[in-house]
Design a protein around this motif. Structure first.
Motif, mmCIF file in Angstrom:
data_model
loop_
_atom_site.group_PDB
_atom_site.id
_atom_site.type_symbol
_atom_site.label_atom_id
_atom_site.label_comp_id
_atom_site.label_asym_id
_atom_site.label_seq_id
_atom_site.Cartn_x
_atom_site.Cartn_y
_atom_site.Cartn_z
ATOM 1 N N GLN A 1 0.820 -1.216 0.000
ATOM 2 C CA GLN A 1 0.000 0.000 0.000
ATOM 3 C C GLN A 1 0.848 1.257 0.000
ATOM 4 N N GLY A 2 1.946 1.229 0.731
ATOM 5 C CA GLY A 2 2.804 2.397 0.774
ATOM 6 C C GLY A 2 3.549 2.651 -0.523
ATOM 7 N N GLY A 3 3.579 1.629 -1.396
ATOM 8 C CA GLY A 3 4.289 1.772 -2.661
ATOM 9 C C GLY A 3 3.391 2.101 -3.836
ATOM 10 N N ARG A 4 2.135 2.468 -3.551
ATOM 11 C CA ARG A 4 1.189 2.753 -4.636
ATOM 12 C C ARG A 4 1.407 4.157 -5.204
ATOM 13 N N ASN A 5 2.628 4.411 -5.585
ATOM 14 C CA ASN A 5 2.984 5.682 -6.203
ATOM 15 C C ASN A 5 3.818 5.380 -7.439
ATOM 16 N N PHE A 6 4.111 6.404 -8.217
ATOM 17 C CA PHE A 6 4.973 6.227 -9.369
ATOM 18 C C PHE A 6 6.346 5.724 -8.882
ATOM 19 N N PRO A 7 6.992 4.744 -9.543
ATOM 20 C CA PRO A 7 6.677 4.231 -10.866
ATOM 21 C C PRO A 7 5.711 3.050 -10.911
ATOM 22 N N ALA A 8 5.094 2.704 -9.789
ATOM 23 C CA ALA A 8 4.142 1.582 -9.827
ATOM 24 C C ALA A 8 2.809 2.045 -10.411
ATOM 25 N N ASP B 1 -0.670 8.620 -10.682
ATOM 26 C CA ASP B 1 -1.560 9.661 -10.184
ATOM 27 C C ASP B 1 -2.799 9.097 -9.481
ATOM 28 N N SER B 2 -4.005 9.539 -9.885
ATOM 29 C CA SER B 2 -5.229 9.130 -9.184
ATOM 30 C C SER B 2 -5.601 7.678 -9.443
ATOM 31 N N ASN B 3 -5.000 7.035 -10.441
ATOM 32 C CA ASN B 3 -5.296 5.613 -10.689
ATOM 33 C C ASN B 3 -5.100 4.771 -9.428
ATOM 34 N N ARG B 4 -4.101 5.143 -8.628
ATOM 35 C CA ARG B 4 -3.760 4.346 -7.443
ATOM 36 C C ARG B 4 -4.905 4.297 -6.443
ATOM 37 N N LEU B 5 -5.875 5.222 -6.561
ATOM 38 C CA LEU B 5 -6.955 5.296 -5.586
ATOM 39 C C LEU B 5 -8.149 4.427 -5.951
ATOM 40 N N HIS C 1 -7.165 1.481 -18.220
ATOM 41 C CA HIS C 1 -6.269 2.502 -17.699
ATOM 42 C C HIS C 1 -4.869 1.915 -17.528
ATOM 43 N N ALA C 2 -3.955 2.757 -17.084
ATOM 44 C CA ALA C 2 -2.551 2.350 -16.978
ATOM 45 C C ALA C 2 -2.372 1.240 -15.958
ATOM 46 N N THR C 3 -1.610 0.241 -16.353
ATOM 47 C CA THR C 3 -1.250 -0.833 -15.431
ATOM 48 C C THR C 3 -0.244 -0.331 -14.401
ATOM 49 N N ILE C 4 0.030 -1.179 -13.434
ATOM 50 C CA ILE C 4 1.300 -1.035 -12.721
ATOM 51 C C ILE C 4 2.386 -0.957 -13.793
ATOM 52 N N SER C 5 3.348 -0.093 -13.611
ATOM 53 C CA SER C 5 4.378 0.137 -14.620
ATOM 54 C C SER C 5 4.903 -1.187 -15.188
ATOM 55 N N PRO C 6 4.941 -1.346 -16.532
ATOM 56 C CA PRO C 6 5.294 -2.645 -17.122
ATOM 57 C C PRO C 6 6.549 -3.313 -16.579
ATOM 58 N N LYS D 1 15.570 -4.266 -12.828
ATOM 59 C CA LYS D 1 15.752 -2.886 -12.375
ATOM 60 C C LYS D 1 14.857 -2.559 -11.175
ATOM 61 N N PHE D 2 13.775 -3.317 -11.025
ATOM 62 C CA PHE D 2 12.792 -2.997 -9.987
ATOM 63 C C PHE D 2 12.506 -4.154 -9.030
ATOM 64 N N SER D 3 13.030 -5.334 -9.314
ATOM 65 C CA SER D 3 12.655 -6.504 -8.516
ATOM 66 C C SER D 3 13.150 -6.413 -7.074
ATOM 67 N N ASP D 4 14.252 -5.719 -6.823
ATOM 68 C CA ASP D 4 14.716 -5.569 -5.445
ATOM 69 C C ASP D 4 13.693 -4.807 -4.613
ATOM 70 N N ARG D 5 13.039 -3.839 -5.237
ATOM 71 C CA ARG D 5 12.082 -3.001 -4.516
ATOM 72 C C ARG D 5 10.698 -3.626 -4.455
ATOM 73 N N TYR D 6 10.263 -4.226 -5.571
ATOM 74 C CA TYR D 6 8.872 -4.687 -5.672
ATOM 75 C C TYR D 6 8.721 -6.204 -5.674
#
Length: 460
Positions: free
Chosen positions: A157-164, A167-171, A271-276, A284-289
């Motif tokens: 939940q805390g990571g529901r920001n860019f690049p995941a 904007d308002s899509n996360r809501l 609408h936009a997915t979680i960033s591809p 590049k992102f697996s360590d974080r996500y």
């Protein structure tokens, strides 16, 4: 599936609903039933309902919409009327049709489904001649689903920001009770097949391929230009070829899904997915996500010329050019791109495409399929008379594919092997009180009647 009268009120209503009416009234409905809050100043809204997931049947209808619908027709000429020369009339990678078109019927689009019970890959089942009934739809949906995760795919939940999320899509995106359909497209099969199709042009019209990521040098075809097989006056950059339009399948299928959801009285939202790269588990992102969907990625070895070709300055940045190349689950190959390391060489990958089309058991060796497509003996005539790729076309395509991999360390180089379009479709039960409160024309009778038609057993 065979259409026949059944006793389910929702299915009967869906089958009878006019297409133009559905298209004309189609509107995005972002707010799902049971939404915790829509924070919007004086229009802030909080639902008094609980989230309501789609039923097995409702999801089964959507899954059927992603799948095979029968056989296509090779209704094309295979001779030039002016010269009598044979033109290529066997470009298809499969004869199985879907609800949306596909370049050379590549059908490279695969779907994932996300709901409260888990995250699933949807196998592409063969067409069914069974009746269009709740029992058949639900059984085929269960057969298609491969559970990858026992939870809804998401970032914390805390990571529901860019690049995941954007904007308002996360809501409102990927909330409890919603069903998400995510397309990914294997471009690699059609990249090879489409390249061969391009090389079947008449003498004098076959282009000389050049590499716009390598100073527009020849893309492995100097010898073919020297032989006059390719016309050096017609230069086509690999970057212009791009993905050979195969990526266009996905939005067409999403639009069909949207219209079906609308006709069922459900809310739908593209609408936009979680960033591809986050979604696929790119290094590049697996360590974080984390691994997310769990695709295998190829990371090309860094070369000095990558500084100029791809603006990758140092070896430690080489994963800037990583791309997904396979998805495997519990020993099953779900998606495998036609490229190394899945194949020892690009020549092997090209040969695998040819084998699938023309080899033993291939598309154009399956006489029974063409008996189902054609009347009388016309299927046998087509298979006997229509041209296949000649050896020069195949050899030239091998040279181009090997050039791409040898030069750039991955295949394809100018697009991904497995492409994530970056949009998904959310389907949900509509928060009717929200739309009734704020909008003059926010709902159709189809939305208002949905529960009566689809709840319970749907019996008449």
């Amino acid at each position: 599936m065979d259409k026949q009268v059944n006793t389910h009120k929702g299915l009967n209503d869906l089958l009878a609903r006019p297409l133009l009416e559905t298209m004309w009234r189609r509107r995005t409905h972002r707010v799902p039933r049971g939404v915790e809050e829509v924070a919007a100043g004086s229009m802030t809204y909080k639902s008094e309902q609980e989230p309501k997931p789609l039923s097995d049947l409702e999801e089964a209808v959507l899954i059927a919409t992603t799948g095979a619908t029968g056989l296509t027709m090779p209704d094309r000429p295979f001779q030039d009327p002016d010269t009598g020369r044979l033109v290529m009339a066997k470009p298809n990678l499969t004869m199985t049709g879907r609800t949306a078109g596909s370049p050379d019927n590549a059908q490279g689009t695969h779907f994932f489904l996300i709901n409260d019970s888990g995250t699933y890959f949807l196998r592409q089942l063969p067409p069914s001649g069974e009746p269009f009934s709740p029992e058949t739809l639900i059984a085929r949906a269960a057969e298609a689903k491969v559970q990858l995760l026992d939870r809804r795919l998401d970032v914390n939940q805390g990571g529901r920001n860019f690049p995941a999320y954007l904007d308002s899509n996360r809501l409102l995106s990927n909330l409890p009770g919603t069903t998400i359909l995510v397309p990914v497209v294997d471009l690699s099969h059609q990249y090879i097949n489409g390249l061969m199709y391009l090389l079947t042009q008449p003498d004098g019209s076959r282009p000389a391929l050049v590499d716009d990521r390598n100073f527009y040098f020849s893309a492995g075809v100097k010898e073919w230009v020297r032989k006059k097989f390719l016309n050096d006056d017609i230069k086509v950059p690999l970057g212009i070829i791009g993905s050979l339009r195969t990526q266009l399948e996905a939005p067409l299928l999403l639009q069909n899904l949207f219209l079906v959801a609308e006709a069922m009285g459900l809310g739908a939202w593209i609408h936009a997915t979680i960033s591809p790269p986050v979604l696929t588990g790119d290094p590049k992102f697996s360590d974080r996500y984390g691994p997310m969907l769990g695709f295998e990625h190829a990371v090309p070895k860094w070369r000095l010329m990558d500084i100029l070709r791809w603006h990758v300055p140092l070896p430690r940045f080489t994963n800037l050019r990583s791309h997904p190349i396979a998805l495997r689950h519990k020993g099953e190959d779900l998606i495998v791109a036609k490229c190394p390391p899945n194949f020892a060489t690009m020549s092997d990958a090209v040969d695998a495409v040819l084998e699938k089309k023309f080899g033993t058991g291939g598309v154009y060796q399956d006489r029974e399929t063409f008996k189902k497509i054609y009347k009388d003996d016309y299927g046998e005539r087509y298979l006997a008379e229509a041209a296949e790729y000649n050896q020069d076309v195949i050899s030239c395509a091998r040279d181009v594919c090997n050039y791409i991999y040898d030069t750039h360390g991955r295949f394809p180089a100018h697009c991904e092997a497995i492409h994530v379009p970056g949009v998904w479709l959310q389907v949900h039960h509509v928060e009717i009180p929200y739309y009734e409160k704020f909008f003059k024309d926010g709902l159709t009778e189809c939305h208002r009647n949905h529960d009566d038609l689809w709840d319970g057993d749907g019996g008449s």
